[in-house]
Design a protein around this motif. Structure first.
Motif, PDB file in Angstrom:
ATOM      1  N   ASP A 113      35.013 -63.231 -78.040  1.00 53.25           N
ATOM      2  CA  ASP A 113      36.169 -63.901 -78.638  1.00 53.25           C
ATOM      3  C   ASP A 113      37.346 -62.963 -78.461  1.00 53.25           C
ATOM      4  N   VAL A 114      38.271 -63.290 -77.569  1.00 53.82           N
ATOM      5  CA  VAL A 114      39.367 -62.380 -77.224  1.00 53.82           C
ATOM      6  C   VAL A 114      40.700 -62.795 -77.824  1.00 53.82           C
ATOM      7  N   ALA A 115      40.759 -63.924 -78.495  1.00 50.53           N
ATOM      8  CA  ALA A 115      42.033 -64.426 -79.022  1.00 50.53           C
ATOM      9  C   ALA A 115      42.634 -63.440 -80.015  1.00 50.53           C
ATOM     10  N   GLY A 116      43.872 -63.008 -79.751  1.00 46.56           N
ATOM     11  CA  GLY A 116      44.569 -62.103 -80.641  1.00 46.56           C
ATOM     12  C   GLY A 116      44.049 -60.681 -80.625  1.00 46.56           C
ATOM     13  N   ARG A 117      43.223 -60.352 -79.635  1.00 47.56           N
ATOM     14  CA  ARG A 117      42.586 -59.040 -79.590  1.00 47.56           C
ATOM     15  C   ARG A 117      43.037 -58.219 -78.389  1.00 47.56           C
ATOM     16  N   ALA A 118      42.884 -56.899 -78.528  1.00 46.02           N
ATOM     17  CA  ALA A 118      43.049 -55.999 -77.396  1.00 46.02           C
ATOM     18  C   ALA A 118      41.730 -55.970 -76.641  1.00 46.02           C
ATOM     19  N   VAL A 119      41.746 -56.381 -75.390  1.00 47.33           N
ATOM     20  CA  VAL A 119      40.544 -56.395 -74.563  1.00 47.33           C
ATOM     21  C   VAL A 119      40.551 -55.126 -73.713  1.00 47.33           C
ATOM     22  N   LEU A 120      39.613 -54.226 -73.974  1.00 45.35           N
ATOM     23  CA  LEU A 120      39.570 -52.920 -73.322  1.00 45.35           C
ATOM     24  C   LEU A 120      38.407 -52.895 -72.334  1.00 45.35           C
TER      25      LEU A 120
END
Length: 291
Positions: free
Chosen positions: A176-183
């Motif tokens: 779930d990547v919504a609103g997140r920092a994807v590293l």
């Protein structure tokens, strides 16, 4: 909830304090178990989870019972005179403007200062790309909102050790990547400072970038020389930059230390100075992880 020694427990409308809005269901389950002071819990299943703000006296063993203990993780490279970030680009030059010795003639006896000068590209060390880096009408560093840069719930996507260079949709789609920092933990930082750092380097594919943009990622970072494939065969194409920055998603490149982060649960920050008409600048990227 089920217990390893048999039996189960069910509750409705239970509330627990959580440390931030991006707290995962696994973390909420752990807080619930701690709040109820339960032992031998085998499995917890949650439904209809809702995170909201309200005044509350605190959940036993929850985050409001004393300040939560945090572990701080540096995710940036140290900038030093003459270091190489991107092979072929000029290195930073750090020189004194006012030395301590010279300052003794200016200030009161026993008082001395140093004032230093640095000449460098915005693409130095661990840095953040704003949309202006790619698009003339894109948001510059001064226009980036803090909520897109600081205390972002982080998702760590690991491909390090897989032997795969391109991060594709199949590596991303379970998150779930919504609103997140994807590293993107690719392991590319292992060759930082070495001649082969940019050779056969990991990258994010165009399809992966489109998937992240379409699913509302707030920021995307990578521990490699570039978010795009910079091999000669790419002929200068930069689809990941183009897709992400067109969607207003900042990009952080040359991260390091991502192996120290859990897949979820960390908060990520990478904040550059507010410089107008400027697209890229070094950041002190870091994360906080519940201890």
């Amino acid at each position: 909830m089920t217990f390893s020694n048999g039996g189960g427990l069910q509750t409705q409308g239970f509330r627990v304090d959580v440390p931030h809005a991006g707290t995962t269901e696994a973390e909420i389950a752990r807080l619930f178990v701690a709040a109820c002071r339960l032992l031998m819990v085998e499995h917890v299943e949650l439904s209809n989870v809702r995170v909201f703000a309200e005044p509350h006296l605190g959940t036993p063993a929850g985050p409001s019972e004393g300040r939560p203990r945090l572990r701080w993780v540096e995710l940036n490279h140290v900038i030093a005179d003459g270091m190489v970030t991107y092979p072929g680009l000029p290195e930073p030059e750090i020189t004194p403007h006012l030395t301590r010795e010279a300052s003794r003639n200016i200030y009161a006896e026993g008082t001395e200062f140093t004032i230093d000068r640095i000449s460098m590209l915005g693409n130095t060390g661990t840095y953040l790309d704003s949309p202006f880096h790619r698009y003339a009408d894109g948001t510059d560093l001064a226009g980036l909102a803090l909520e897109r840069l600081a205390d972002l719930p982080a998702v760590v996507v690991r491909t390090a050790g897989s032997g795969v260079r391109g991060v594709e949709v199949d590596a991303l789609q379970d998150f779930d990547v919504a609103g997140r920092a994807v590293l993107l933990h690719t392991g590319g930082d292992r060759r930082w400072g070495q001649p082969g750092y940019a050779q056969d380097a990991p990258y994010l594919s165009e399809a992966g970038a489109r998937w992240l943009a379409g699913h509302g990622a707030a920021l995307v970072g990578i521990d490699a020389v570039n978010i795009d494939d910079v091999a000669p065969e790419s002929a200068g194409a930069r689809p990941a930059h183009s897709v992400l920055l067109d969607a207003g998603i900042p990009v952080v490149e040359h991260l390091t230390g991502l192996a120290e982060l859990p897949p979820t649960g960390a908060l990520f920050s990478a904040v550059p100075p507010r410089i107008s008409a400027f697209g890229t600048f070094p950041v002190r990227a870091y994360a906080t992880v519940p201890a």
